[in-house]
Scaffold this motif. Sequence first.
Motif, PDB file in Angstrom:
ATOM      1  N   GLN A 158      -5.962  18.750   0.184  1.00 52.94           N
ATOM      2  CA  GLN A 158      -5.226  17.944   0.834  1.00 52.94           C
ATOM      3  C   GLN A 158      -4.217  18.880   1.699  1.00 52.94           C
ATOM      4  O   GLN A 158      -3.333  18.187   2.516  1.00 52.94           O
ATOM      5  N   PHE A 159      -3.984  19.987   1.434  1.00 53.03           N
ATOM      6  CA  PHE A 159      -3.144  20.960   2.108  1.00 53.03           C
ATOM      7  C   PHE A 159      -3.771  21.813   3.015  1.00 53.03           C
ATOM      8  O   PHE A 159      -2.947  22.601   3.708  1.00 53.03           O
ATOM      9  N   TRP A 160      -5.175  21.619   3.330  1.00 51.42           N
ATOM     10  CA  TRP A 160      -5.786  22.573   4.178  1.00 51.42           C
ATOM     11  C   TRP A 160      -5.488  22.080   5.625  1.00 51.42           C
ATOM     12  O   TRP A 160      -5.246  20.770   5.955  1.00 51.42           O
ATOM     13  N   GLY A 161      -5.816  22.777   6.638  1.00 56.80           N
ATOM     14  CA  GLY A 161      -5.615  22.348   8.023  1.00 56.80           C
ATOM     15  C   GLY A 161      -4.441  22.176   8.415  1.00 56.80           C
ATOM     16  O   GLY A 161      -4.128  21.617   9.717  1.00 56.80           O
ATOM     17  N   GLN A 162      -3.172  22.423   7.809  1.00 56.88           N
ATOM     18  CA  GLN A 162      -1.854  22.137   8.189  1.00 56.88           C
ATOM     19  C   GLN A 162      -1.108  23.428   8.376  1.00 56.88           C
ATOM     20  O   GLN A 162       0.272  23.475   8.762  1.00 56.88           O
ATOM     21  N   GLY A 163      -1.677  24.594   8.354  1.00 59.93           N
ATOM     22  CA  GLY A 163      -0.846  25.778   8.683  1.00 59.93           C
ATOM     23  C   GLY A 163      -0.079  26.181   7.413  1.00 59.93           C
ATOM     24  O   GLY A 163       0.618  27.312   7.594  1.00 59.93           O
ATOM     25  N   TYR A 164      -0.430  25.788   6.154  1.00 62.41           N
ATOM     26  CA  TYR A 164       0.506  26.128   5.160  1.00 62.41           C
ATOM     27  C   TYR A 164      -0.043  27.496   4.835  1.00 62.41           C
ATOM     28  O   TYR A 164       0.920  28.445   4.239  1.00 62.41           O
ATOM     29  N   ALA A 165      -1.262  27.873   4.728  1.00 62.62           N
ATOM     30  CA  ALA A 165      -1.787  29.333   4.061  1.00 62.62           C
ATOM     31  C   ALA A 165      -1.316  30.207   5.122  1.00 62.62           C
ATOM     32  O   ALA A 165      -0.734  31.317   4.609  1.00 62.62           O
ATOM     33  N   SER A 166      -1.196  29.873   6.178  1.00 59.56           N
ATOM     34  CA  SER A 166      -0.836  31.245   7.211  1.00 59.56           C
ATOM     35  C   SER A 166       0.626  31.288   7.219  1.00 59.56           C
ATOM     36  O   SER A 166       1.279  32.503   7.420  1.00 59.56           O
ATOM     37  N   GLU A 167       1.545  30.081   7.169  1.00 59.54           N
ATOM     38  CA  GLU A 167       2.937  30.233   6.892  1.00 59.54           C
ATOM     39  C   GLU A 167       3.282  31.056   5.761  1.00 59.54           C
ATOM     40  O   GLU A 167       4.141  31.570   5.683  1.00 59.54           O
ATOM     41  N   ALA A 168       2.469  30.575   4.655  1.00 58.96           N
ATOM     42  CA  ALA A 168       3.146  31.333   3.331  1.00 58.96           C
ATOM     43  C   ALA A 168       2.417  32.867   3.550  1.00 58.96           C
ATOM     44  O   ALA A 168       3.136  33.789   2.849  1.00 58.96           O
ATOM     45  N   ALA A 169       1.387  33.085   3.916  1.00 55.48           N
ATOM     46  CA  ALA A 169       0.724  34.333   4.083  1.00 55.48           C
ATOM     47  C   ALA A 169       1.615  35.385   4.783  1.00 55.48           C
ATOM     48  O   ALA A 169       1.767  36.293   4.607  1.00 55.48           O
TER      49      ALA A 169
END
Length: 177
Positions: free
Chosen positions: A103-114
């Motif tokens: 539900q958190f995919w495709g929103q840029g969260y992984a890139s922001e956190a990484a």
Amino acid sequence: MTEIRTPRLILRRWHDDDLAPMADINADPQVMRWVADGSVQDLDQTAEAMERWEEEWDEEGFGLFAVELLASGELAGFVGLSVPEFLPEVLPAVEISWRLGPQFWGQGYASEAAHATLEFALQDRGLDRVISISAVGDDASENVIRKLGMVLERETTHPVYGTALNVHAIDLTEFHA
């Protein structure tokens, strides 16, 4: 206590109430498709993993951050640093990795956190190089890896599961924070 705030996220150490939502993430076959042999993990396995993650913080001075949405307080998953002992050929190395609920995919969260985690690696922990290991075909992770400015260093095979892996690296002296 180590905590990083980004515009939309809090990266922090683990709390007891993170167990159930992280176990839900680990129990999702879609999430675990590219992890190890693709097996899902139950509540007990997740609890053991969280204990190991916290031990790594204590032993190494870095680890996997719990990723919490600033707006809602929901646990989205993890992003952080670890020693990839499962792949001895790359050691000594520190790996950045992530796992978020679908539900958190495709929103840029992984890139922001990484991105924030790479800043932490460089500025707070003094690391000069970080790698990322992805399964061949995991296009979503490869997209995050590209956004971080990491470059393909080698192709290899998982020593236990035989799956094809890509190892990317970034020299943090060239990382643009």
